[in-house]
Design a protein around this motif. Structure first.
Motif, PDB file in Angstrom:
ATOM      1  N   ALA A 382     -37.591 -19.164 -30.574  1.00  0.00           N
ATOM      2  CA  ALA A 382     -36.572 -18.206 -30.991  1.00  0.00           C
ATOM      3  C   ALA A 382     -36.143 -18.458 -32.431  1.00  0.00           C
ATOM      4  CB  ALA A 382     -35.357 -18.282 -30.056  1.00  0.00           C
ATOM      5  N   LEU A 383     -35.711 -17.402 -33.094  1.00  0.00           N
ATOM      6  CA  LEU A 383     -35.290 -17.450 -34.490  1.00  0.00           C
ATOM      7  C   LEU A 383     -33.785 -17.250 -34.583  1.00  0.00           C
ATOM      8  CD1 LEU A 383     -38.027 -15.117 -36.036  1.00  0.00           C
ATOM      9  CD2 LEU A 383     -38.063 -17.615 -35.949  1.00  0.00           C
ATOM     10  N   THR A 384     -33.175 -17.911 -35.541  1.00  0.00           N
ATOM     11  CA  THR A 384     -31.781 -17.661 -35.869  1.00  0.00           C
ATOM     12  C   THR A 384     -31.707 -16.664 -37.027  1.00  0.00           C
ATOM     13  OG1 THR A 384     -31.707 -19.497 -37.438  1.00  0.00           O
ATOM     14  CG2 THR A 384     -31.184 -19.985 -35.136  1.00  0.00           C
ATOM     15  N   GLN A 385     -30.488 -16.303 -37.420  1.00  0.00           N
ATOM     16  CA  GLN A 385     -30.341 -15.408 -38.564  1.00  0.00           C
ATOM     17  C   GLN A 385     -30.885 -16.058 -39.833  1.00  0.00           C
ATOM     18  OE1 GLN A 385     -26.147 -14.373 -38.540  1.00  0.00           O
ATOM     19  NE2 GLN A 385     -26.608 -12.388 -37.672  1.00  0.00           N
ATOM     20  N   ALA A 386     -30.685 -17.369 -39.979  1.00  0.00           N
ATOM     21  CA  ALA A 386     -31.234 -18.054 -41.154  1.00  0.00           C
ATOM     22  C   ALA A 386     -32.759 -18.051 -41.141  1.00  0.00           C
ATOM     23  CB  ALA A 386     -30.710 -19.489 -41.217  1.00  0.00           C
ATOM     24  N   ASP A 387     -33.372 -18.168 -39.942  1.00  0.00           N
ATOM     25  CA  ASP A 387     -34.833 -18.119 -39.854  1.00  0.00           C
ATOM     26  C   ASP A 387     -35.373 -16.735 -40.204  1.00  0.00           C
ATOM     27  OD1 ASP A 387     -34.803 -20.756 -39.020  1.00  0.00           O
ATOM     28  OD2 ASP A 387     -34.669 -20.215 -36.908  1.00  0.00           O
ATOM     29  N   LEU A 388     -34.594 -15.693 -39.931  1.00  0.00           N
ATOM     30  CA  LEU A 388     -35.052 -14.339 -40.238  1.00  0.00           C
ATOM     31  C   LEU A 388     -35.217 -14.111 -41.729  1.00  0.00           C
ATOM     32  CD1 LEU A 388     -33.088 -12.023 -37.775  1.00  0.00           C
ATOM     33  CD2 LEU A 388     -35.483 -12.670 -37.694  1.00  0.00           C
ATOM     34  N   VAL A 389     -34.468 -14.861 -42.550  1.00  0.00           N
ATOM     35  CA  VAL A 389     -34.600 -14.710 -44.003  1.00  0.00           C
ATOM     36  C   VAL A 389     -36.026 -15.029 -44.437  1.00  0.00           C
ATOM     37  CG1 VAL A 389     -33.790 -15.571 -46.225  1.00  0.00           C
ATOM     38  CG2 VAL A 389     -32.168 -15.175 -44.368  1.00  0.00           C
ATOM     39  N   ALA A 390     -36.578 -16.143 -43.941  1.00  0.00           N
ATOM     40  CA  ALA A 390     -37.945 -16.505 -44.309  1.00  0.00           C
ATOM     41  C   ALA A 390     -38.981 -15.664 -43.580  1.00  0.00           C
ATOM     42  CB  ALA A 390     -38.173 -17.994 -44.007  1.00  0.00           C
ATOM     43  N   THR A 391     -38.669 -15.230 -42.373  1.00  0.00           N
ATOM     44  CA  THR A 391     -39.640 -14.462 -41.597  1.00  0.00           C
ATOM     45  C   THR A 391     -39.800 -13.041 -42.114  1.00  0.00           C
ATOM     46  OG1 THR A 391     -39.070 -15.790 -39.655  1.00  0.00           O
ATOM     47  CG2 THR A 391     -40.265 -13.740 -39.275  1.00  0.00           C
ATOM     48  N   THR A 392     -38.679 -12.389 -42.466  1.00  0.00           N
ATOM     49  CA  THR A 392     -38.722 -10.984 -42.891  1.00  0.00           C
ATOM     50  C   THR A 392     -38.789 -10.817 -44.400  1.00  0.00           C
ATOM     51  OG1 THR A 392     -36.303 -10.822 -42.930  1.00  0.00           O
ATOM     52  CG2 THR A 392     -37.422 -10.334 -40.847  1.00  0.00           C
ATOM     53  N   GLY A 393     -38.307 -11.815 -45.172  1.00  0.00           N
ATOM     54  CA  GLY A 393     -38.251 -11.661 -46.623  1.00  0.00           C
ATOM     55  C   GLY A 393     -36.989 -10.981 -47.108  1.00  0.00           C
ATOM     56  N   LEU A 394     -36.052 -10.670 -46.207  1.00  0.00           N
ATOM     57  CA  LEU A 394     -34.782 -10.057 -46.578  1.00  0.00           C
ATOM     58  C   LEU A 394     -33.763 -11.129 -46.919  1.00  0.00           C
ATOM     59  CD1 LEU A 394     -34.577  -7.337 -43.766  1.00  0.00           C
ATOM     60  CD2 LEU A 394     -35.109  -6.926 -46.171  1.00  0.00           C
ATOM     61  N   SER A 395     -32.682 -10.723 -47.576  1.00  0.00           N
ATOM     62  CA  SER A 395     -31.604 -11.646 -47.883  1.00  0.00           C
ATOM     63  C   SER A 395     -30.749 -11.863 -46.638  1.00  0.00           C
ATOM     64  CB  SER A 395     -30.739 -11.110 -49.019  1.00  0.00           C
ATOM     65  OG  SER A 395     -30.093  -9.907 -48.621  1.00  0.00           O
ATOM     66  N   ILE A 396     -29.927 -12.920 -46.677  1.00  0.00           N
ATOM     67  CA  ILE A 396     -29.094 -13.219 -45.517  1.00  0.00           C
ATOM     68  C   ILE A 396     -28.064 -12.119 -45.288  1.00  0.00           C
ATOM     69  CG2 ILE A 396     -27.529 -14.579 -46.942  1.00  0.00           C
ATOM     70  CD1 ILE A 396     -28.455 -15.165 -43.231  1.00  0.00           C
ATOM     71  N   TRP A 397     -27.599 -11.465 -46.381  1.00  0.00           N
ATOM     72  CA  TRP A 397     -26.633 -10.381 -46.213  1.00  0.00           C
ATOM     73  C   TRP A 397     -27.292  -9.165 -45.556  1.00  0.00           C
ATOM     74  CZ3 TRP A 397     -27.237 -13.215 -50.700  1.00  0.00           C
ATOM     75  CH2 TRP A 397     -26.199 -14.107 -50.975  1.00  0.00           C
ATOM     76  N   ALA A 398     -28.520  -8.868 -45.950  1.00  0.00           N
ATOM     77  CA  ALA A 398     -29.232  -7.754 -45.329  1.00  0.00           C
ATOM     78  C   ALA A 398     -29.488  -8.032 -43.849  1.00  0.00           C
ATOM     79  CB  ALA A 398     -30.538  -7.490 -46.067  1.00  0.00           C
ATOM     80  N   VAL A 399     -29.837  -9.279 -43.520  1.00  0.00           N
ATOM     81  CA  VAL A 399     -30.071  -9.633 -42.117  1.00  0.00           C
ATOM     82  C   VAL A 399     -28.793  -9.474 -41.302  1.00  0.00           C
ATOM     83  CG1 VAL A 399     -30.605 -11.567 -40.600  1.00  0.00           C
ATOM     84  CG2 VAL A 399     -32.022 -11.150 -42.599  1.00  0.00           C
ATOM     85  N   GLU A 400     -27.669  -9.930 -41.847  1.00  0.00           N
ATOM     86  CA  GLU A 400     -26.414  -9.794 -41.124  1.00  0.00           C
ATOM     87  C   GLU A 400     -26.042  -8.330 -40.907  1.00  0.00           C
ATOM     88  OE1 GLU A 400     -23.561 -12.005 -43.314  1.00  0.00           O
ATOM     89  OE2 GLU A 400     -24.320 -13.949 -42.647  1.00  0.00           O
TER      90      GLU A 400
END
Length: 757
Positions: A382-400
């Motif tokens: 499973a991925l956290t929100q911080a992991d999604l930054v590296a997985t998707t290439g989006l910024s942490i604000w965009a992920v949130e």
């Protein structure tokens, strides 16, 4: 006289493969006839300890007549005080590395005389190529050290040599463990091992040593160390390595259990007579729990559970992640296997339909093992929100923002601090990106003018959710530089909307012109640059955007009006002053609006040197900073106001920010809700009308008490009685009344009335 930092040895060497930098220094001593390492340290001004920690490489490179970058593969780095790293492999200084005592292989030195880095790892005891133990002493009997001046002998004798030391063959088990360690370090072919590969070098040595000493000494109630066995540590580790590699731990546990049965003294009660896992095998289970248990080495936990289950009953909390006989688990066992809380696991099971929603907390339940294993596998990947930054290439604000809008597939939504975090299945996220980006053709390089998809929303000033909606509707022309596994960072929008080409943010304008954002706002208010509304702009978005064309026109007009300056002139700093420095000097009298307008209209002579700075403001110069004084009056006539913030206004009035805020709330200085501050003209009018108590004290040299009492006795009270509740240091009086009453004597301080007697 040559300083130490400039000393060069007459002869130098070249680093060999797998040779550490401190080994190069030892060879440098031997080549130049230095009998001790300290002579080289004293002459070159270096420290062996610092070189061994990856420092002073530039000094060593100069002595070796090479570049510092060429020495990178020969460095023991120091990521933490207790660890060293060789090509990314961590080695514990406390347990695994020995940089005090020196060991060598005479056979390797006979082939090519240089030190190998893996001789510094104390857990490695032998040389695989020559099938002999490493030698740590000279033929004279003295121990080798890094204070020596030669590779093959110590510094205490003249004719000693490690080649005269009789060779000793290593134990086969110790040699096998050495081969594994050398493979991990990159000094030999790698030997795969399912038990030790997940462990660090330190943990691998510790686990092998503990299992080896358990096999050698048998049952012991107290913790034992490798050194407690009456044999070399390398042999003890080799035996433990062989036991775990061959999966023979059950035999050792059986022997330890038999010794425990022989030595234990049963209590009278049946409860005390029952053996427990924590003492049935002596010290090994408490040690294993303390160092991570089944998380550290699952194979050891499985062997302990397998053997103990045949001897006595185990509780559910004993290594719960180890699979036992049976097809179902209770909630506590399932929670431990999944590595989460019972509340989170219960919620997941209800979401997937395995538990009824009406089931109350505390109700007994059994969960199938296959379901638990699947949920545990989902948690592992499973991925956290911080992991999604590296997985998707989006910024942490965009992920949130995507998470809040439910635009990205979420497996488990987050709660409060005492609950759980957001969790996303990796497979769900990858499928979601593949569906959004599947139509993007692959190109070799990024097209000119293309914008990365992760930056598209920021460029247009739209929410990230709007970008996802455009992708779902197929309204974006995409290209990608990646293969099938694409992210938002390597996928590009080939063409931007035509109206977006003329839009820049306040940050871009600030960086291009070299001016702060508040000054950019002043330029926009004065009409020197134009505001723009971003296309697809969200109605709740409050960011400011400007016209790129107006920004370029302003920059072009200012630089065209300024006289060009010969690039590279060396008299610039002596004869000219930079415009930014000059405006800062007169910032209370003139604004950037007036300065740039004067340069455009030819009323202010300026010089431009584009090579000096990429920003417009920093590339402009003046003959004399006093030329800005003439603009101050012009700015006043044209109504160009200079605004100061609260801190600047406090300095201007000679008081503090609390007093300025009180004056603004009273309506004496602008508006209380105006974030840009106070006009300079208003501050000047305030000073002309009012005088602060601090200024009176400074002019008269009297105390606060004398000031207030004397003025009160003369009938002069603080102005605006409804704010007279301020501190004494913040009170204001009518300037005309105070200055008409006070006269300052030439010789003595104090208040005296000019109307007295």
């Amino acid at each position: 006289m040559t300083s130490r930092s400039n000393w060069l040895p007459p002869l130098w060497v070249r680093p060999e493969p797998d040779e550490p930098l401190h080994g190069v220094l030892l060879r440098l001593c031997e080549t130049n006839g230095l009998s001790q390492m300290s002579y080289l340290e004293l002459a070159a001004g270096i420290s062996l300890a610092r070189v061994r920690a990856g420092e002073q490489t530039d000094v060593v490179a100069r002595m070796l007549r090479c570049e510092s970058a060429s020495l990178e593969p020969h460095l023991w780095r120091r990521p933490t005080p207790n660890y060293r790293s060789w090509n990314g492999v961590l080695v514990s200084v406390v347990r695994d590395a020995d940089f005090v005592h020196r060991r060598v292989c005479p056979g390797c030195l006979a082939e090519k005389a240089y030190h190998r880095f893996h001789w510094d790892v104390s857990a490695v005891a032998s040389c695989l190529a020559h099938d002999r133990l490493l030698v740590g002493s000279c033929s004279c009997g003295k121990a080798l050290s890094w204070r020596d001046g030669a590779l093959g002998k110590c510094r205490h004798c003249e004719s000693g040599s490690v080649h005269d030391v009789p060779p000793s063959a290593p134990h086969p088990d110790a040699a096998a463990f050495d081969a594994y360690l050398l493979g991990r370090l990159g000094a030999a072919p790698k030997v795969p091992n399912g038990v030790f590969d997940p462990l660090s070098i330190r943990d691998a040595c510790d686990v092998a040593g503990r299992i080896g000493v358990l096999d050698i000494l048998g049952y012991r109630p107290r913790w034992t160390e490798v050194r407690d066995a009456d044999m070399p540590s390398a042999v003890v580790r080799g035996r433990g390595y062989a036991i775990l590699t061959k999966d023979c731990l059950d035999e050792t546990l059986e022997r330890v259990w038999t010794e425990f049965q022989e030595k234990r003294h049963p209590r009278r009660s049946a409860e005390g007579d029952r053996p427990r896992i924590d003492h049935a095998y002596g010290w090994v289970v408490p040690w294993f729990r303390h160092h991570g248990g089944e998380v550290l080495v699952p194979q050891i936990a499985a062997a302990i559970v397998r053997h103990a289950s045949s001897k006595f009953m185990l509780t559910a909390g004993t290594f719960p992640s180890v699979e036992r006989s049976g097809e179902t688990l209770n909630l506590s066992q399932a929670r431990a296997v999944c590595g989460t809380s019972a509340r989170t696991l219960r919620r997941l099971l209800i979401m997937e339909g395995f538990l009824p929603t009406q089931l109350k907390k505390g109700s007994p339940l059994r969960i199938e093992r296959t379901v638990v294993d699947r949920v545990a596998a989902d948690f592992a990947q499973a991925l956290t929100q911080a992991d999604l930054v590296a997985t998707t290439g989006l910024s942490i604000w965009a992920v949130e923002n995507l998470c809040k809008a439910d635009a990205i597939p979420c497996w488990l939504k987050g709660g409060g601090v005492a609950f759980h975090q957001y969790r996303f299945r990796r497979s769900d996220v990858e499928l979601w990106m593949r569906e959004l980006l599947e139509g993007a053709p692959k190109v070799g390089t990024r097209p000119v003018g293309a914008v990365a998809l992760c930056d598209y929303a920021a460029e247009l000033g739209i929410p990230t959710t709007e970008t996802i909606a455009l992708l779902r509707r197929g309204e974006l022309q995409l290209v990608s530089t990646a293969g099938e596994d694409r992210t938002f960072a390597d996928t590009f929008v080939a063409s931007m909307p035509s109206e977006a080409a003329d839009i820049v943010s306040a940050t871009t304008v600030s960086m291009t012109l070299g001016l702060a954002k508040p000054i950019v706002e002043e330029l926009a208010e004065a009409g020197l640059i134009q505001r723009r509304q971003a296309p697809l702009h969200h109605r709740r978005e409050t960011r400011n955007f400007f016209s790129r064309r107006s920004m370029d026109d302003l920059q072009r007009a200012v630089t065209a009006a300024a006289e060009p300056w010969e690039a590279g002139s060396d008299h610039r700093k002596r004869s000219k002053i930079r415009l930014t420095k000059a405006v800062r000097r007169y910032e209370d009298k003139v604004s950037w609006v007036a300065v740039l307008s004067a340069i455009k209209e030819g009323r202010l002579k300026a010089f431009v040197d584009p090579e000096c700075s990429p920003t417009m403001a920093a590339s402009l110069f003046l003959d004399d900073a006093s030329n800005l004084q003439a603009l101050a009056s012009d700015a006043g006539e044209k109504g160009v106001a200079r605004k100061l913030n609260i801190a600047e206004a406090a300095v201007y009035l000679g008081t503090n920010t609390g007093a300025v805020s009180a004056f603004r709330k009273a309506g004496l200085l602008g508006k209380a809700d105006e974030h840009l501050g106070v006009d300079l003209d208003e501050l000047q009018a305030f000073r002309d009308r009012y005088i602060l108590s601090g200024e009176i004290v400074e002019r008269t040299g009297t105390s606060w008490f004398t000031l207030t009492s004397t003025l009160a006795s003369a009938g002069i009270h603080p102005a605006r009685e409804w704010i007279s509740g301020l501190k004494v240091s913040r009170r204001i009086y009518d300037r005309a009344a105070v200055e008409g009453f006070i006269q300052i004597p030439a010789n003595a301080p104090g208040l005296q009335s000019s109307h007295r007697g």
